[in-house]
Scaffold this motif. Structure first.
Motif, mmCIF file in Angstrom:
data_model
loop_
_atom_site.group_PDB
_atom_site.id
_atom_site.type_symbol
_atom_site.label_atom_id
_atom_site.label_comp_id
_atom_site.label_asym_id
_atom_site.label_seq_id
_atom_site.Cartn_x
_atom_site.Cartn_y
_atom_site.Cartn_z
ATOM 1 N N LEU A 106 0.875 -0.866 0.490
ATOM 2 C CA LEU A 106 -0.191 0.270 -0.423
ATOM 3 C C LEU A 106 0.985 0.905 0.256
ATOM 4 C CD1 LEU A 106 -2.322 -1.282 2.571
ATOM 5 C CD2 LEU A 106 -3.330 -0.894 -0.043
ATOM 6 N N GLY A 107 2.035 1.315 -0.263
ATOM 7 C CA GLY A 107 2.853 2.364 0.673
ATOM 8 C C GLY A 107 2.760 3.238 1.068
ATOM 9 N N ARG A 108 3.142 3.854 1.638
ATOM 10 C CA ARG A 108 3.219 5.087 2.978
ATOM 11 C C ARG A 108 2.912 6.273 2.793
ATOM 12 N NH1 ARG A 108 9.598 7.327 3.366
ATOM 13 N NH2 ARG A 108 9.083 7.493 1.165
ATOM 14 N N ASN A 109 1.530 6.196 2.076
ATOM 15 C CA ASN A 109 0.865 7.678 2.180
ATOM 16 C C ASN A 109 -0.524 7.191 2.397
ATOM 17 O OD1 ASN A 109 0.055 10.300 1.045
ATOM 18 N ND2 ASN A 109 -0.859 9.938 0.055
ATOM 19 N N HIS A 110 -0.665 6.335 3.654
ATOM 20 C CA HIS A 110 -1.886 6.300 4.690
ATOM 21 C C HIS A 110 -1.344 6.572 5.801
ATOM 22 C CE1 HIS A 110 -3.178 3.753 0.419
ATOM 23 N NE2 HIS A 110 -3.441 4.026 1.079
ATOM 24 N N SER A 111 -2.076 7.449 6.626
ATOM 25 C CA SER A 111 -1.735 8.318 7.678
ATOM 26 C C SER A 111 -2.408 7.866 9.217
ATOM 27 C CB SER A 111 -2.274 9.557 7.563
ATOM 28 O OG SER A 111 -2.097 10.356 6.828
ATOM 29 N N TYR A 112 -2.709 6.435 8.349
ATOM 30 C CA TYR A 112 -3.237 5.321 9.899
ATOM 31 C C TYR A 112 -3.401 4.375 9.441
ATOM 32 C CZ TYR A 112 -7.015 9.713 10.349
ATOM 33 O OH TYR A 112 -7.047 11.012 10.653
ATOM 34 N N PRO A 113 -3.569 3.355 10.999
ATOM 35 C CA PRO A 113 -3.089 1.942 10.223
ATOM 36 C C PRO A 113 -4.366 1.155 9.599
ATOM 37 C CG PRO A 113 -2.949 2.601 13.127
ATOM 38 C CD PRO A 113 -3.712 3.658 11.975
ATOM 39 N N GLN A 114 -4.137 0.232 8.606
ATOM 40 C CA GLN A 114 -5.012 -0.221 8.287
ATOM 41 C C GLN A 114 -6.477 -1.023 8.700
ATOM 42 O OE1 GLN A 114 -3.004 -3.032 5.508
ATOM 43 N NE2 GLN A 114 -4.819 -4.088 5.399
ATOM 44 N N ASP A 115 -6.213 -1.380 9.922
ATOM 45 C CA ASP A 115 -8.043 -1.878 10.464
ATOM 46 C C ASP A 115 -8.393 -0.091 10.732
ATOM 47 O OD1 ASP A 115 -6.431 -0.477 12.349
ATOM 48 O OD2 ASP A 115 -6.934 -1.690 14.131
ATOM 49 N N ARG B 276 -12.688 1.633 2.661
ATOM 50 C CA ARG B 276 -12.934 1.418 1.254
ATOM 51 C C ARG B 276 -11.456 1.531 0.990
ATOM 52 N NH1 ARG B 276 -18.418 0.970 -0.148
ATOM 53 N NH2 ARG B 276 -17.310 1.163 -1.896
ATOM 54 N N TYR B 277 -11.288 -0.018 -0.689
ATOM 55 C CA TYR B 277 -10.204 -0.288 -1.148
ATOM 56 C C TYR B 277 -10.855 0.502 -2.097
ATOM 57 C CZ TYR B 277 -6.744 -2.557 -3.907
ATOM 58 O OH TYR B 277 -6.118 -2.958 -5.241
ATOM 59 N N HIS B 278 -9.836 1.172 -3.099
ATOM 60 C CA HIS B 278 -9.701 1.539 -4.919
ATOM 61 C C HIS B 278 -8.332 1.289 -5.094
ATOM 62 C CE1 HIS B 278 -12.947 3.950 -2.800
ATOM 63 N NE2 HIS B 278 -12.464 4.631 -2.247
ATOM 64 N N LYS C 269 -3.331 2.105 -5.380
ATOM 65 C CA LYS C 269 -4.391 1.286 -4.271
ATOM 66 C C LYS C 269 -4.231 2.402 -3.460
ATOM 67 C CE LYS C 269 -1.912 -3.185 -5.160
ATOM 68 N NZ LYS C 269 -1.335 -4.648 -4.787
ATOM 69 N N VAL C 270 -5.426 2.234 -3.456
ATOM 70 C CA VAL C 270 -5.912 3.922 -2.130
ATOM 71 C C VAL C 270 -6.878 3.069 -1.058
ATOM 72 C CG1 VAL C 270 -6.672 6.636 -2.144
ATOM 73 C CG2 VAL C 270 -5.272 4.898 -4.579
ATOM 74 N N LEU C 271 -6.853 3.533 -0.218
ATOM 75 C CA LEU C 271 -8.222 3.280 1.171
ATOM 76 C C LEU C 271 -8.336 4.757 1.712
ATOM 77 C CD1 LEU C 271 -5.833 0.439 2.768
ATOM 78 C CD2 LEU C 271 -6.809 0.493 0.941
ATOM 79 N N ASP C 272 -9.471 4.662 1.542
ATOM 80 C CA ASP C 272 -10.206 5.940 2.345
ATOM 81 C C ASP C 272 -11.162 5.018 3.901
ATOM 82 O OD1 ASP C 272 -9.746 7.646 1.209
ATOM 83 O OD2 ASP C 272 -11.164 7.296 -0.767
ATOM 84 N N THR C 273 -10.932 5.647 4.840
ATOM 85 C CA THR C 273 -11.722 5.903 6.365
ATOM 86 C C THR C 273 -12.967 6.576 5.963
ATOM 87 O OG1 THR C 273 -10.935 8.363 7.156
ATOM 88 C CG2 THR C 273 -9.353 6.428 7.752
ATOM 89 N N PHE D 173 -11.878 0.071 -9.638
ATOM 90 C CA PHE D 173 -12.171 1.161 -9.967
ATOM 91 C C PHE D 173 -12.983 2.169 -9.214
ATOM 92 C CE2 PHE D 173 -12.729 4.656 -13.449
ATOM 93 C CZ PHE D 173 -12.282 5.400 -12.944
ATOM 94 N N ILE D 174 -12.914 3.770 -8.808
ATOM 95 C CA ILE D 174 -13.480 4.163 -8.291
ATOM 96 C C ILE D 174 -14.846 4.840 -8.934
ATOM 97 C CG2 ILE D 174 -12.284 6.528 -9.165
ATOM 98 C CD1 ILE D 174 -14.070 5.700 -5.370
ATOM 99 N N GLY D 175 -14.351 4.956 -10.129
ATOM 100 C CA GLY D 175 -15.273 5.220 -10.913
ATOM 101 C C GLY D 175 -17.186 5.483 -10.262
ATOM 102 N N PHE D 176 -17.960 5.279 -9.386
ATOM 103 C CA PHE D 176 -19.458 5.992 -9.579
ATOM 104 C C PHE D 176 -19.623 5.366 -8.106
ATOM 105 C CE2 PHE D 176 -19.794 6.768 -13.863
ATOM 106 C CZ PHE D 176 -19.893 7.802 -14.718
ATOM 107 N N TRP D 177 -18.721 5.007 -8.041
ATOM 108 C CA TRP D 177 -18.726 4.367 -6.332
ATOM 109 C C TRP D 177 -18.886 5.316 -5.146
ATOM 110 C CZ3 TRP D 177 -19.921 0.173 -4.007
ATOM 111 C CH2 TRP D 177 -19.522 -1.712 -4.666
ATOM 112 N N ALA D 178 -18.782 6.725 -5.436
ATOM 113 C CA ALA D 178 -18.368 7.996 -4.213
ATOM 114 C C ALA D 178 -19.540 8.652 -5.163
ATOM 115 C CB ALA D 178 -17.586 8.888 -4.604
ATOM 116 N N ALA D 179 -20.247 8.629 -6.184
ATOM 117 C CA ALA D 179 -21.512 8.736 -6.625
ATOM 118 C C ALA D 179 -22.318 8.164 -5.654
ATOM 119 C CB ALA D 179 -21.886 9.317 -8.313
ATOM 120 N N HIS D 180 -22.675 6.944 -6.062
ATOM 121 C CA HIS D 180 -23.947 5.767 -5.065
ATOM 122 C C HIS D 180 -23.781 7.200 -3.872
ATOM 123 C CE1 HIS D 180 -25.808 2.893 -3.161
ATOM 124 N NE2 HIS D 180 -26.111 2.867 -4.697
ATOM 125 N N GLU D 181 -22.657 7.374 -3.467
ATOM 126 C CA GLU D 181 -22.627 7.922 -1.465
ATOM 127 C C GLU D 181 -23.137 9.241 -2.136
ATOM 128 O OE1 GLU D 181 -21.926 6.117 1.247
ATOM 129 O OE2 GLU D 181 -22.470 4.830 -0.117
#
Length: 430
Positions: free
Chosen positions: A73-82, A86-88, A99-103, A138-146
């Motif tokens: 995942l690299g180091r650009n995730h500021s928090y522990p993985q738990d 969301r995974y994109h 690979k990008v995660l969201d809290t 792929f993030i696509g319209f996932w965020a649109a749904h939200e």
């Protein structure tokens, strides 16, 4: 009006932006390993754009390399993985997928950004929104749904369906808003015509596109609106950045949501900010995504910098014509700079053209360009003349049989680069 909008009205947009930026920088300087290293030696606070220009750029290449060096995942995730829910991952059209995660907090931020896209398009809680999109990483319209959920409108998912099934579903459910890529809106219209479905008189009144520049190309937009009898609005976002831009009722370009993003436009050669009216590369900083921040991210999108406000009254930064193209999509053919979107703008003036493809190749040690089209043979001379007149270059136009060229649900791959003896190398419109 949101709390952020009230706040920025009281203190001024720039002050509001830099206050949030400094809060973010203090946080990531302590808790984000990727930016802790990049920002070492940076003096806070950042008070203005001159101070901002001293911060290092972030590039997709270095993010991808970081995920190789610090897999997965690299180091650009500021928090522990738990802490992430969301995974994109990026589509991978311009290199190694990120690979990008969201809290939960960051995902709520995404949804609020998309809510602004919907509101600018005139969508209300009374609408039924059809998402013609196969949901995947792929993030696509996932965020649109939200965003639709946040707005209180009805979301109708169209994943795992054929184009025919989607058309019948949106018509049968009286959907009023269609969300898809520009290419897929055109493809759905083509399928509807073959099936004898009357989409022009369906309940669809609004189309929101994303994923390609076509939604801001006037001829492409006009063609889609004519087929559907609906008004089209464009949206721009990136997996690694967020949903940062949207069109308005004027339909002449894209507004950057400056309550959540700081925008710069730089000359990619000198790295200095361009002057009003000049074209440059869009650089963005997101302000509300502490779990996956982006500071001065070089998007690779070519835009025109303008200081005048849009006639719609929205005071946020306006990009006339939206995304002009990708800086890595521009090619030079016989001394002429060419963007795929410039060719699309001309092709879409011919409504009889069902699909097209641009091919770059080498002949007699010279770079050449050819355009393949599906449509009536008699269009070829007129299209050839218009391309020469507008582009300033003679471009061979080849007529191909119907259903020869591929159709696309996601980002369209209409550029095939056969130069350097590498037939597998494709440049893909973003």
């Amino acid at each position: 009006m949101t709390v952020h909008q009230v706040y920025e009205t009281e203190v001024g947009l720039r002050q509001y932006q830099f206050q949030r930026l400094n809060e973010l920088l203090v946080f990531i300087s302590n808790f984000n390993e990727f930016y802790k290293e990049k920002l070492d030696g940076v003096h806070l606070p950042i008070k203005d754009f001159e101070d901002l220009s001293r911060l290092p750029f972030t590039t997709k290449k270095e993010l991808a390399q970081d995920q190789i060096d610090y897999a997965p995942l690299g180091r650009n995730h500021s928090y522990p993985q738990d802490s992430y829910i969301r995974y994109h991952q990026t589509s991978g059209t311009t290199g190694r997928p990120l690979k990008v995660l969201d809290t939960q907090v960051s995902w709520d931020w995404w949804a609020n950004c998309w809510k602004e896209v919907l509101k600018s398009s005139g969508v209300t809680k009374a609408d039924s929104c059809y998402l013609a999109f196969s949901f995947g990483p792929f993030i696509g319209f996932w965020a649109a749904h939200e965003g639709i959920r946040k707005l209180g409108a009805l979301a109708i998912p169209g994943g795992s369906m054929s184009s025919e099934e989607r058309l019948k579903s949106m018509i049968g459910n009286n959907a009023t808003v269609l969300l898809c890529t520009p290419s897929y809106a055109l493809h759905l219209a083509e399928v509807a015509e073959k099936l004898g479905l009357d989409i022009k008189n369906s309940a669809i009144r609004t189309i929101i596109t994303a994923g390609e520049p076509g939604g801001s190309v006037p001829s492409t937009r006009a063609q889609i609106e004519n087929f559907w009898g609906a008004k089209l609005f464009d949206h721009i976002g990136m997996t690694e950045m967020g949903a940062y831009g949207y069109s308005c009722q004027e339909q002449k370009g894209i507004h950057v949501n400056e309550s959540e993003f700081i925008m710069e436009v730089i000359n990619p050669e000198t790295l200095q900010h361009v002057k009003p009216g000049e074209q440059g590369e869009l650089v963005l900083t997101n302000l509300g995504r502490f779990g996956y921040p982006m500071i001065r991210y070089r998007t690779g999108d070519a835009v025109i910098y303008q200081t005048e406000q849009c006639a719609c009254g929205n005071h946020y930064q306006f990009l006339p014509g939206g995304i002009v193209g990708r800086t890595d999509d521009m090619v030079v053919i016989r001394g002429v700079n060419i963007y795929p979107s410039s060719i699309e703008a001309i092709v879409r003036e011919f409504s009889a053209i069902k699909e097209f493809r641009i091919i770059y190749y080498i002949e007699q040690e010279m770079h050449q360009i050819k355009l393949q089209i599906e449509g009536p043979q008699e269009i070829v001379p007129s299209l050839s003349n218009l391309l020469r007149e507008r582009i300033g270059l003679r471009i061979e136009v080849e007529h191909v049989e119907e259903n020869t060229l591929p159709r696309f649900e996601m980002k369209a791959k209409r550029v095939l680069d056969l130069r350097n003896d590498n037939p597998e190398r494709c440049l893909v419109e973003k």
